[in-house]
Structure formats: C-alpha cells, structure tokens
Enzyme design. Structure first.
Site, PDB file in Angstrom:
ATOM      1  CB  THR A 176      -0.874  -0.031   1.274  1.00 17.23           C
ATOM      2  OG1 THR A 176      -1.823  -1.065   1.123  1.00 17.23           O
ATOM      3  CG2 THR A 176      -1.588   1.287   1.516  1.00 17.23           C
TER       4      THR A 176
ATOM      5  NE  ARG B 189      -9.509  -6.747   3.535  1.00 17.35           N
ATOM      6  CZ  ARG B 189      -8.421  -5.985   3.559  1.00 17.35           C
ATOM      7  NH1 ARG B 189      -8.134  -5.226   2.521  1.00 17.35           N
ATOM      8  NH2 ARG B 189      -7.626  -5.971   4.597  1.00 17.35           N
TER       9      ARG B 189
ATOM     10  N   GLY C 142     -10.434  -2.708   3.261  1.00 16.92           N
ATOM     11  CA  GLY C 142      -9.440  -2.690   4.338  1.00 16.92           C
ATOM     12  C   GLY C 142      -9.450  -1.363   5.066  1.00 16.92           C
ATOM     13  CG  ASP C 143      -5.771  -0.346   6.854  1.00 18.13           C
ATOM     14  OD1 ASP C 143      -5.745  -1.254   6.007  1.00 18.13           O
ATOM     15  OD2 ASP C 143      -4.783   0.366   7.110  1.00 18.13           O
TER      16      ASP C 143
ATOM     17  CB  THR D 221       1.172   0.352   4.812  1.00 20.32           C
ATOM     18  OG1 THR D 221       1.289  -0.878   4.088  1.00 20.32           O
ATOM     19  CG2 THR D 221       2.498   0.626   5.485  1.00 20.32           C
ATOM     20  N   GLY D 222      -0.221  -2.141   6.130  1.00 18.58           N
ATOM     21  CA  GLY D 222      -0.089  -3.395   6.878  1.00 18.58           C
ATOM     22  C   GLY D 222      -1.385  -4.174   6.842  1.00 18.58           C
TER      23      GLY D 222
ATOM     24  N   GLY E  89      -4.783  -4.935   7.348  1.00 17.62           N
ATOM     25  CA  GLY E  89      -5.799  -3.903   7.555  1.00 17.62           C
ATOM     26  C   GLY E  89      -6.804  -4.142   8.662  1.00 17.62           C
TER      27      GLY E  89
HETATM   28  N1  ASP Z   1      -3.682  -2.114   4.700  1.00 17.88           N
HETATM   29  C1  ASP Z   1      -4.001  -2.680   3.422  1.00 17.88           C
HETATM   30  C2  ASP Z   1      -5.279  -3.474   3.519  1.00 17.88           C
HETATM   31  O1  ASP Z   1      -5.440  -4.216   4.466  1.00 17.88           O
HETATM   32  C3  ASP Z   1      -2.945  -3.544   2.865  1.00 17.88           C
HETATM   33  C4  ASP Z   1      -1.553  -2.952   2.867  1.00 17.88           C
HETATM   34  O2  ASP Z   1      -1.231  -2.043   3.614  1.00 17.88           O
HETATM   35  O3  ASP Z   1      -0.758  -3.410   2.060  1.00 17.88           O
HETATM   36  O4  ASP Z   1      -6.077  -3.377   2.627  1.00 17.88           O
END
Ligand code: ASP
Length: 303
Positions: free
Chosen positions: A172, A200, A202-203, A223-224, A226
């Site tokens: 991300t 779905r 995410g965050d 990022t991470g 989510g």
């Molecule tokens: N945070 C993002 C999600 O869960 C994924 C990512 O940060 O790569 O959609």
C-alpha cells in the site's frame, strides 16, 4: 505565517526482498519528487499528497493502481482516501475496479461532492461524471500478480492460512504533507490484500484507520494488515496522541507497538504534525519511505 514544507511518503511495510529493494526505493523517491514539486510551486499539502500517491499508483512495484494484488476472483479492487487537515474535508473510494488512479477520484469527491465516500459502480460513475476516464479491470492486471495469486491459491487451497504473516507483501502507498500555509494533508491508496474476498474493504480508505488529517492533531497514513488497524482506528489514535502533546516520532512507534501488543497486528505508519515534526515506524522487517524538508532529503527501507 509562511511555513517550511515537509513531505513524507511510504510504499508499504513488509519483508521487502533484497531484489525488490531498488524498485521500492526508486518508487518512493519518484513519489517524493512529484509531491515536492507541487509543494515548491506553492501547491497545497493536498496537491502534494495526491501527486505523490499518483506516482506510486502508476508504478507497478506497489499494491496500488495497476499491478495491485488480485482478489480471490482474479480481479483488482482498489481503495483510496485523501483528507485535508485544514478543513477536515475528505474523499474516499472503495472497491473500485475501473480507475487507474483512485486517489484522483477521491480528490474529486473531496472537492466536488457533499458526500465523503463512494463505493464500487457508484464511485466509478461519480469519477466518470467528473471527467476521470474509466479503464477496464484487465488494464490494471499484470502477469506477476496473476502468477502470485495462482501460487497462493495452490499453496493454501483457497484458505487464508499465511495471509497475515508479516512477510506477506503489503505494498500500500501513502503520503503526508505540510504546505507553506501551514496546512497538513494525508492520502493512502491500495489494492488491499492478496486473495481477499470480493467486496472486502481494508483500513486504507477508511477515515481514521488507514488515513487521517487534522491540523489540530496530525496527518497519518498506515500500511499493513488492515483488519487490526481498522479495529484500533489507528491513524486517529495516533493523531489524538500528538494533540495531547507527544512527539510524532514517538507516537508513530507507540502506535505500531499498540497494534502489535493489542491485536498482534503488523504494519507501518507515517505521521506529521502542523509544526513539521514527523515520525516513521513499522514492525515489519522493512518499510519503503522517503522524506523531504527544506534542509533534508532521505529515503530508506528500514527505520
Ligand atoms: N492495509 C491494506 C489493507 O489491508 C494492505 C496494505 O497495507 O498493504 O487493505
């Protein structure tokens, strides 16, 4: 009072393999240059984060725009949010399949709509009606990701067995900026997680989770993995701690520690306040980042 601008960008937090380090560093540096170009021409913090994120959406290295992870059905579904710390105006899109640069549509929502958030076909229709051309979903799909999905599905037989390990790619992208007027802004854009269920979210595109900006507190992009980030409303959590007097440098670390200790989550955060103080933190092996101020320019994959 004129302020010295600051820009910080990230290109995802995970175990970036050695052979992908250069591409990640080049990507975040290009994004930083584009955002800084906007700031140095008197552009707003909003312009800077939008331009920086567009560069990374266009770069296939990252999980944003073309080249994003595929969902369970082999489609790209994108989420993005942009937020203005001066006014608290925000624009978000979720589950869009036909936009090359979801952050451009998010910016249009921020500026031209009384609403904050559009999803799926409604978001695409809004974008088209506001002059943003639609593409085909296939235009966003690259061979590398078709292969990655195939391998993942073969390995896990469709179950999300190792989907949430810190080594799994989280590419991300995001940016936070402070402009010459003293205003801050943030933007985050993503293709989400590999093999996610269709629909779905995410965050990344949710206010206060993957992205937040308020001049009275701070601008943040995360990022991470989510789901834990959403449950903790992590970007807002961090911004509020800055408001109560803690340094962004420490708060970013605290936020990632909180993510890990509370929900065993993993990821990274960039955080910036209206005084130009910033923090960069992650609990994954690596996170691609770049920053620029009037006196400093740097990029790295670890902090
Ligand atoms: N945070 C993002 C999600 O869960 C994924 C990512 O940060 O790569 O959609």
């Amino acid at each position: 009072m004129p302020t010295d601008p600051v820009l910080v960008v990230h290109g995802g937090a995970w175990a970036i393999p050695d052979d992908m380090v250069e591409a990640h560093l080049a990507g975040v540096r290009n994004a930083m240059r584009a955002g800084w170009h906007a700031l140095s021409r008197g552009g707003s913090a909003l312009d800077a984060v939008e331009e920086a994120v567009v560069i990374m959406e266009d770069d296939e290295t990252f999980d944003a725009g073309r080249g994003s992870f595929l969902n369970r059905e082999g489609k790209v579904q994108l989420d993005a949010l942009i937020m203005d710390g001066a006014t608290l105006r925000a624009g978000g899109v979720g589950c869009v399949e036909r936009l090359r640069n979801p952050v451009r549509a998010a910016r249009k929502i921020l500026s031209d709509s009384p609403h904050v958030y559009f999803v799926a076909e409604g978001a695409e229709r809004f974008a088209e009606e506001h002059g943003i051309p639609l593409c085909k979903n296939e235009d966003l799909i690259i061979a590398r990701e078709v292969e990655r999905l195939r391998e993942f599905q073969a390995r896990s037989a469709g179950e999300n067995a190792d989907l949430f390990a810190p080594t799994i790619s989280h590419d991300t992208v995001g940016a936070v900026a402070l402009d010459c007027e003293g205003y801050i802004a943030a933007a985050t854009s993503t293709g989400g997680t590999l093999n996610k269920a269709p629909g779905r979210l995410g965050d990344s595109s949710l206010i206060g989770c993957g992205c937040y900006a308020d001049n009275r507190t701070a601008a943040a992009s995360t990022t991470g993995w989510g789901e834990p980030i959403m449950k903790l409303v992590l970007a807002k959590w961090a911004a509020d701690r800055v408001a109560s007097g803690s340094l962004p440098e420490w708060v970013a670390l605290e936020a990632i520690n909180y993510l890990e200790s509370r929900l065993n989550g993993h990821g990274g955060m960039i955080l910036l306040d209206a005084r130009g103080r910033f923090g960069i933190a992650h609990n994954t092996p690596r996170m691609a980042w770049a920053l620029k101020t009037t006196g400093q320019e740097a990029a790295g994959i670890q902090r």
